[in-house]
Design a protein around this motif. Structure first.
Motif, short mmCIF file in Angstrom:
data_model
loop_
_atom_site.label_atom_id
_atom_site.label_comp_id
_atom_site.label_asym_id
_atom_site.label_seq_id
_atom_site.Cartn_x
_atom_site.Cartn_y
_atom_site.Cartn_z
N SER A 252 42.27 -4.64 14.02
CA SER A 252 40.95 -4.13 13.61
C SER A 252 40.71 -4.47 12.15
N MET A 253 39.70 -5.29 11.92
CA MET A 253 39.36 -5.72 10.57
C MET A 253 38.10 -5.01 10.10
N GLY A 254 38.15 -3.67 10.18
CA GLY A 254 37.07 -2.86 9.63
C GLY A 254 37.32 -2.61 8.16
N ARG A 258 40.49 -4.38 6.31
CA ARG A 258 40.29 -5.35 5.23
C ARG A 258 41.08 -4.96 3.98
N TYR A 273 44.73 -11.32 11.89
CA TYR A 273 44.09 -10.12 12.41
C TYR A 273 43.54 -10.35 13.80
N ASP A 275 40.41 -8.67 16.06
CA ASP A 275 39.24 -7.79 16.10
C ASP A 275 38.24 -8.42 17.07
N ARG A 276 38.00 -7.74 18.17
CA ARG A 276 37.14 -8.32 19.21
C ARG A 276 35.69 -8.47 18.76
N TYR A 277 35.32 -7.82 17.66
CA TYR A 277 33.94 -7.89 17.20
C TYR A 277 33.77 -8.79 15.98
N ARG A 278 34.83 -9.48 15.56
CA ARG A 278 34.74 -10.37 14.42
C ARG A 278 35.30 -11.74 14.79
N THR A 279 34.67 -12.76 14.31
CA THR A 279 35.15 -14.11 14.56
C THR A 279 36.22 -14.48 13.53
N GLY A 281 39.55 -14.39 13.92
CA GLY A 281 40.86 -13.80 14.11
C GLY A 281 41.64 -14.47 15.23
#
Length: 421
Positions: A252-254, A258, A273, A275-279, A281
């Motif tokens: 999780s890169m929230g 971070r 990292y 994180d399914r919602y960030r590219t 990783g």
């Protein structure tokens, strides 16, 4: 009802003269036929709809993005920065929400926001905040007054479920000094048109605690301390490893993730990292297979509950270290215990637990007797600096929603008197 039938209901029946009566107002239009119709005919700044919702077919063009009143009204509040007692809602069906000003098409609309705020503050929020909040209303720490409260300021130890919301009919705003929202029934908040704001000020403190736990496990610091206190010299039995050059995987890169990444990069670690919602990783499987250390920083959601279980730990390197500074429910503790006992995991660090405090839980009782485990009492966000940041962040949120309250009230009154519709 068939789509064709609904379309006939939604079709304008001649000129809608009442629309012109609302010129100059921001309108949140919700309901069956009103929202699709108003979206085509009005100059309203905001047009939202309630059920029914159509995600495909020709009716999907009728600007009907919300399937419940709460979500629509929350969107209206956030767009206009007005809490529910300041927002005029034009709807052709009842919203069923307390504390909102609802009008039927063509009604004379007027809002009269209350200036009598009761702000309830949780005991573990810094006391310095109370005096700073006084310009916004009465400040109290007496939670027996929940039924009269309009604003709540809390942390994770104050849980808010549907029953709590039913006991607080006047509630308009919740500010939580946390990164996650799992202690608040968010759907119930939406249903009652209550705004929920986060004051995420603890990321650096959590990141530095994660580093401390990693160092303690990698170098056997806590283990050696315990042995020394028992007059046992274990110099030859402790051989740790240096962190520089090792690979760490952050899940999780929230905001917290971070900060963790920044701190660990600073001592020379290679950071990946997932994180399914960030590219950018890695896949969870690849991260687990390649990391010497894995750090959980995820918030708790239905998607992340039980994120690391038997299958995921089996993917990890033999002897890898696992650290959880996110939420206790992310990790299957029984599986982690098995992995520690077999040597699959080389170390485990926990600052969070499925139940807090965890004393008496079978898994915790077994963990506290293991030498390659670090246990801390959910103190990741507890630092002097984080406490000071809570005060400034909460005041910023209060200013956003209440700072112009008197000016808004004057504007509304003037508009109502000049154009008495």
């Amino acid at each position: 009802m068939r789509e064709e039938d609904f379309y006939e209901i939604a079709r304008p029946r001649g000129e809608m003269d009442w629309i012109e009566r609302y010129r100059g107002w921001n309108i949140a239009a919700v309901g069956w036929g009103l929202a699709p119709t108003a979206s085509k005919l009005t100059r309203a700044d905001l047009t939202l709809a309630s059920s029914p919702i159509f995600s495909n077919g020709y009716l999907s063009e009728l600007n009907n993005p919300y399937d419940d009143f709460g979500s629509a009204v929350n969107a209206a509040m956030r767009l206009n920065l007005k809490l529910k007692d300041e927002l005029a809602i034009v709807s052709d069906v009842a919203t069923g929400m307390r504390g909102v000003f609802q009008y039927y098409p063509g009604d004379r609309i007027q809002t009269n926001p209350s200036g009598d705020e009761l702000i309830l503050v949780a005991d573990n929020i810094p006391k310095d905040l109370d005096r700073e909040l006084e310009p916004y209303g009465e400040v109290s720490r007496d939670w027996n007054r929940l039924e009269d409260a309009t604003v709540l300021i809390i942390r994770t130890d104050r849980k808010l479920d549907a029953d709590d919301f039913s006991r607080a009919p006047m509630l308009k705003l919740i500010i939580t000094a946390t990164h996650g929202l799992d202690h608040i029934d968010i759907e119930e908040a939406k249903r009652r048109a209550v705004i929920v704001e986060r004051a995420p000020v603890r990321a650096r403190a959590v990141a530095e605690l994660a580093l401390g736990i990693i160092l303690a496990l990698a170098r056997g610091i806590a283990y050696s301390d315990r042995k020394m206190r028992g007059l046992e010299w274990v110099k030859g039995r402790v051989r740790g490893f240096e962190l520089a050059g090792r690979r760490v995987g952050v899940i999780s890169m929230g905001i917290v993730g971070r900060e963790v990444a920044e701190v660990l990069k600073g001592i020379g670690m290679h950071v990946d990292y997932y994180d399914r919602y960030r590219t950018g990783g890695r896949s969870l499987e690849r991260l687990l297979r390649e990391s010497d250390i894995v750090v959980l920083t995820s918030p708790l959601t239905e998607e992340t509950r039980g994120l690391i279980g038997r299958r995921e730990i089996a993917m990890m390197k033999d002897g890898a270290i696992l650290v959880n500074v996110g939420r206790g429910e992310l990790l299957d503790l029984d599986v982690a215990l098995e992995a520690l006992e077999t040597g699959k995991l080389g170390g485990l660090g926990l600052d969070v637990y499925p139940r807090e405090p965890p004393f008496g839980d079978e898994a915790f009782e077994r963990l506290r007797n293991m030498d390659n485990v670090i246990l801390t009492p959910h103190l990741g966000g507890s630092s002097e600096e984080a406490e000071r940041r809570i005060v400034s962040e909460v005041l910023g949120i209060m200013g956003k929603w209440f700072g112009r309250r008197s000016e808004i009230s004057r504007d509304i009154s003037a508009l109502g008197s000049l154009n008495p519709i």
